[in-house]
Design an enzyme around this catalytic site. Sequence first.
Site, PDB file in Angstrom:
ATOM      1  N   ASP A 104       0.852  -1.179   0.000  1.00  0.00           N
ATOM      2  CA  ASP A 104       0.000   0.000   0.000  1.00  0.00           C
ATOM      3  C   ASP A 104       0.901   1.246   0.000  1.00  0.00           C
ATOM      4  O   ASP A 104       1.772   1.360  -0.855  1.00  0.00           O
ATOM      5  CB  ASP A 104      -0.948  -0.086   1.208  1.00  0.00           C
ATOM      6  CG  ASP A 104      -1.997   1.004   1.282  1.00  0.00           C
ATOM      7  OD1 ASP A 104      -2.992   0.905   0.547  1.00  0.00           O
ATOM      8  OD2 ASP A 104      -1.808   1.945   2.060  1.00  0.00           O
ATOM      9  N   HIS A 266      -7.354  -6.814   0.512  1.00  0.00           N
ATOM     10  CA  HIS A 266      -6.259  -5.850   0.429  1.00  0.00           C
ATOM     11  C   HIS A 266      -5.174  -6.085   1.475  1.00  0.00           C
ATOM     12  O   HIS A 266      -3.981  -5.972   1.160  1.00  0.00           O
ATOM     13  CB  HIS A 266      -6.823  -4.432   0.568  1.00  0.00           C
ATOM     14  CG  HIS A 266      -5.789  -3.365   0.513  1.00  0.00           C
ATOM     15  ND1 HIS A 266      -5.003  -3.137  -0.599  1.00  0.00           N
ATOM     16  CD2 HIS A 266      -5.398  -2.443   1.441  1.00  0.00           C
ATOM     17  CE1 HIS A 266      -4.176  -2.131  -0.368  1.00  0.00           C
ATOM     18  NE2 HIS A 266      -4.389  -1.698   0.872  1.00  0.00           N
TER      19      HIS A 266
END
Length: 286
Positions: A104, A266
């Site tokens: 991320d 995620h």
Amino acid sequence: MFPGFTLSEIDLGPVRLRVRHGGSGPPVVLLHGHPRTHATWHRVAPLLAARHTVICPDLRGYGGSSKPPSDPAHTVYSKRAMAGDVVALLDALGHPRAAVVGHDRGCYVAMRTALDHPDRVTRLGVLDGVPIGEALARCDARFAARWWHWFFLGQLAKPAERVINADPDAWYGGSPEAMGAEAYADYRRAIHDPATVHAMCEDYRAGLGPDRAADDADRAAGRRIGCPVLFAWSERDDMVDLYGDPAAIWRDWADDVRAASVPSGHHMAEEAPAELAALLGDFLAG
């Protein structure tokens, strides 16, 4: 969390980083994303520690690391500044070179470390992200609808901090069941600190300003990543939906790019730690 690891606070001059480190062998730095802390790696790091010295810092502004005052140009929380922290941390721990893996927002720090300090990075892992400049250049209505938080957190007309601080748990989510009780408690302490919330917003403001400018300048100058690159994406996230073949974007930045998916949402280090550790272990082994 992190059996056999040491938890330290390391003064690097401009910042003090909270760092978890342990294991033995060639070093690898694991960089978390937003809004996590280094604790997101607690299920992965011990699996890598048998063959590697594993270093898990909180990025500047995040978790237990210091929060230097922000500046009008947002350079204090730029990925260039954070990449400098990674290099200073390697110096402090006595490692001339290391592999660097980021998830991320951490993937942008990892990339910037490899571009700005190519002599210090042996291998680069980028998880669930494409370069900031590439993402913004491709921004369309679908990206804006799904990743609207980039622009909410990054704008200054109505700063996001007031909205987030009104109810951090509702805004950020997370649970002890998914994250692990200790990791969730660590994360929750961070998101309830207004200074951390401000620093995380500054991370996104830097993304729209100096980070994009740095990426665009590198592209214009033809700079490339010289070390081997692993790009991995979560199968239940939106990398493929947004970009079709996101690995092709990374191949525009490096000659040696390996690509793989991870069967998770995620937060892959929390949801599929064994699969991710195996993937990283194979890549780090060459």
